[in-house]
Design an enzyme around this catalytic site. Sequence first.
Site, PDB file in Angstrom:
ATOM      1  N   ASP A  89       4.743  -4.112   4.881  1.00  0.00           N
ATOM      2  CA  ASP A  89       5.490  -2.856   4.802  1.00  0.00           C
ATOM      3  C   ASP A  89       5.857  -2.464   6.228  1.00  0.00           C
ATOM      4  O   ASP A  89       5.312  -2.984   7.193  1.00  0.00           O
ATOM      5  CB  ASP A  89       4.671  -1.775   4.080  1.00  0.00           C
ATOM      6  CG  ASP A  89       5.561  -0.669   3.504  1.00  0.00           C
ATOM      7  OD1 ASP A  89       6.753  -0.625   3.853  1.00  0.00           O
ATOM      8  OD2 ASP A  89       5.054   0.159   2.711  1.00  0.00           O
ATOM      9  N   ASP A 124      12.871   2.070   5.314  1.00  0.00           N
ATOM     10  CA  ASP A 124      13.590   2.967   4.409  1.00  0.00           C
ATOM     11  C   ASP A 124      13.144   4.409   4.625  1.00  0.00           C
ATOM     12  O   ASP A 124      12.131   4.662   5.270  1.00  0.00           O
ATOM     13  CB  ASP A 124      13.350   2.549   2.939  1.00  0.00           C
ATOM     14  CG  ASP A 124      11.873   2.454   2.598  1.00  0.00           C
ATOM     15  OD1 ASP A 124      11.086   1.968   3.442  1.00  0.00           O
ATOM     16  OD2 ASP A 124      11.477   2.861   1.489  1.00  0.00           O
ATOM     17  N   CYS A 274     -20.504  -1.017 -16.776  1.00  0.00           N
ATOM     18  CA  CYS A 274     -19.538  -2.040 -16.401  1.00  0.00           C
ATOM     19  C   CYS A 274     -20.214  -3.390 -16.259  1.00  0.00           C
ATOM     20  O   CYS A 274     -21.282  -3.512 -15.677  1.00  0.00           O
ATOM     21  CB  CYS A 274     -18.847  -1.677 -15.095  1.00  0.00           C
ATOM     22  SG  CYS A 274     -17.598  -2.878 -14.673  1.00  0.00           S
ATOM     23  N   CYS A 276     -18.556  -6.076 -14.913  1.00  0.00           N
ATOM     24  CA  CYS A 276     -17.785  -6.928 -14.006  1.00  0.00           C
ATOM     25  C   CYS A 276     -18.750  -7.628 -13.049  1.00  0.00           C
ATOM     26  O   CYS A 276     -19.880  -7.192 -12.876  1.00  0.00           O
ATOM     27  CB  CYS A 276     -16.741  -6.096 -13.259  1.00  0.00           C
ATOM     28  SG  CYS A 276     -17.379  -5.242 -11.807  1.00  0.00           S
ATOM     29  N   CYS A 279     -20.576  -5.266 -10.581  1.00  0.00           N
ATOM     30  CA  CYS A 279     -21.565  -4.308 -11.096  1.00  0.00           C
ATOM     31  C   CYS A 279     -22.750  -4.973 -11.786  1.00  0.00           C
ATOM     32  O   CYS A 279     -23.780  -4.332 -11.984  1.00  0.00           O
ATOM     33  CB  CYS A 279     -20.917  -3.358 -12.099  1.00  0.00           C
ATOM     34  SG  CYS A 279     -19.638  -2.326 -11.408  1.00  0.00           S
TER      35      CYS A 279
END
Length: 643
Positions: A89, A124, A274, A276, A279
């Site tokens: 960016d 931009d 969780c 995942c 975790c």
Amino acid sequence: MVFEIVRRDGLARIGRFQTRAGVLETPALLPVVNPKIFTVTPRELYDEFGFRALITNSYIIKNTPGLKERALEEGLHKLLDFEGTVMTDSGTFQSHMYGEVEVTNEEMVQFQKDIGSDIGTVLDIFTEPYWTKEQTAKSIETTLERMQVACDMKGDMMINGVVQGSVYQDLREDCARRMASMDVDVHPIGGVVPLMEQYRYSELVDVVISSKKGLNPNRPVHLFGAGHPMVLALAALMGCDLFDSASYAKFARDDRMMFIDGTYRLAYMQALDCNCPACRGHTIESLRKLTRDQRTKIIARHNLYQITSELSLVRRYIREGRLWELAEMRCRGHPALLDGLRRLKEHTAFLERTEPISRDGAMFYTGSETRGRPIFKRYADRVMERYVPPTDKAAMFPDGGKPYNRVYGEQFDKAMKAGYTPIVTSPFGPVPAELDEIYPLAQSLFPEITDAETVTESDNLTFDFIEKMGFKEVIEADEIPDGGDMEYDPDVLRAKAIANYQFGIDVADAMFRGKIEIVKSRKTGKIRNVISDGEHILSLRAGDGLYTLRPEGAQRILEKIPSPRMRVIVNDDSVPFVSEGRNAFAQFVLDADDEIRPMEEVIVVDRNDRLLATGRALLIKSEMKSLKKGIAVKVRTGSGDEA
Ligand code: GUN
Ligand code: ZN
């Protein structure tokens, strides 16, 4: 630069985006890497999470002594230790948020090139949602001027052409259209972070759709700053191919965990549910006891796993043609998202253009918003325009289970004999008996306990339909008189009604002539082939109840219906291949009918309107004409292959 569409659903696409660092499968999310602090290292992002692209900030690199020199010397990939695609960016966001930036667009584009960014970004101007229209329009002009400079300078770096325009839909569309005409490689939709932070999803939907209207389908679209798993399904459905997330790390530093239904503070969570990899083995207590740094690491990883698992699910649902269902389920997770979904209904006409004629599986109704899907509008429009009732009176049936002809077989027959066309009032609106097996009427599941909205909508549609058809008399199913003796051929009526619905009345008339014979399956009793004047013109597919066009049928259409209707016209290079039965590729398409929808039966012809093949369109006209790679028509039969 090539972007190929492999699969699609809604405006979503599974794409293959070629960058100089490799091929990126889209939809893809690019984690934001802060070049000063790696919460998760780029190496881990690549190896452990499977990210093949990331985004970092060239402005921060340029303004950090040490980093700047290393980036210029070693290049970005080495600096980050990341072999995938690196997007940068430009500092727009820093300038906007913190009023920094004393750099110029030229300087930033040059710097991004110098450090070896694969995809750089123009400097931009960020257009805030609260800006006036004048202020917005003026800054878009500056962004467009800078964009032209960036395109001229980019060399072999790809460039992001950021669509701005605040919340003004006409400005968004105009900006997008002008960006699309430039030598840009990726189109981020910018200026949307405040909308997402403030949960203004209905405006986000307007902004994304109006931008999409102006853009070409041959470039990936990036939703700048969207990285929460809860928005991914909706954003993908609207045709966003790329996303980025800084929040996985930012939230982690504040002990905030991302889940599919929102973001939760560790301090307020009652339990950690969780599973995942980050975790696993932890409880809420054990997480809280960790040092700040350890915790940040685990939560950042947890957040990334939430993102990757949702993104995989989004890809799977696109492949299965069920993304609407996933998006609807996700949007029920938060009232603001539900507003987004509801707003999407305002854009049905645009969405209808890419809505496939049929899908493989059944469609599920998930709630009253399901009625906003373009398939409902498609059906209602077509039945209204294209149905020709065989009699001038109608008998109305309630939806008593599917298929209607099995449930109501004898009563339908009794009605027809008495001169009444049987019509079922379904959640899609009126369904004439002949159409009961076509997609999506038969291939859809609705709850038996109906909701008031569906009943009202369905009744309204049925009312309009009855009026449009001009029935002299309308009765209820239990009022059908006994002893009618009108003769009719249910198979021929059905064959013709489906053809009218699928192709339009004039096209069906061009094909149906002379004696009509119907070949039925001995096993199922369903129509298989339609023979007209001794020629096999159409075959009916069992799955979606719609036709496959045979070369004989196609020839009759070419003779009577002017080009480009139902046609895909390919150039001379493609002729020998397509006439041998090979697929027609987008780069060879000269022109096509703008009414063609994905999965529609089409006729592939040469520039002299000579039949080459029939097949199913995978793309719509604007895509066929702009994509440089990919199948435009999946060809079934070359004209030489009469098997
Ligand atoms: N990051 C988040 N939003 C934007 C935007 O509008 N422009 C640029 N360049 N970066 C962003
Ligand atoms: Zn977790």
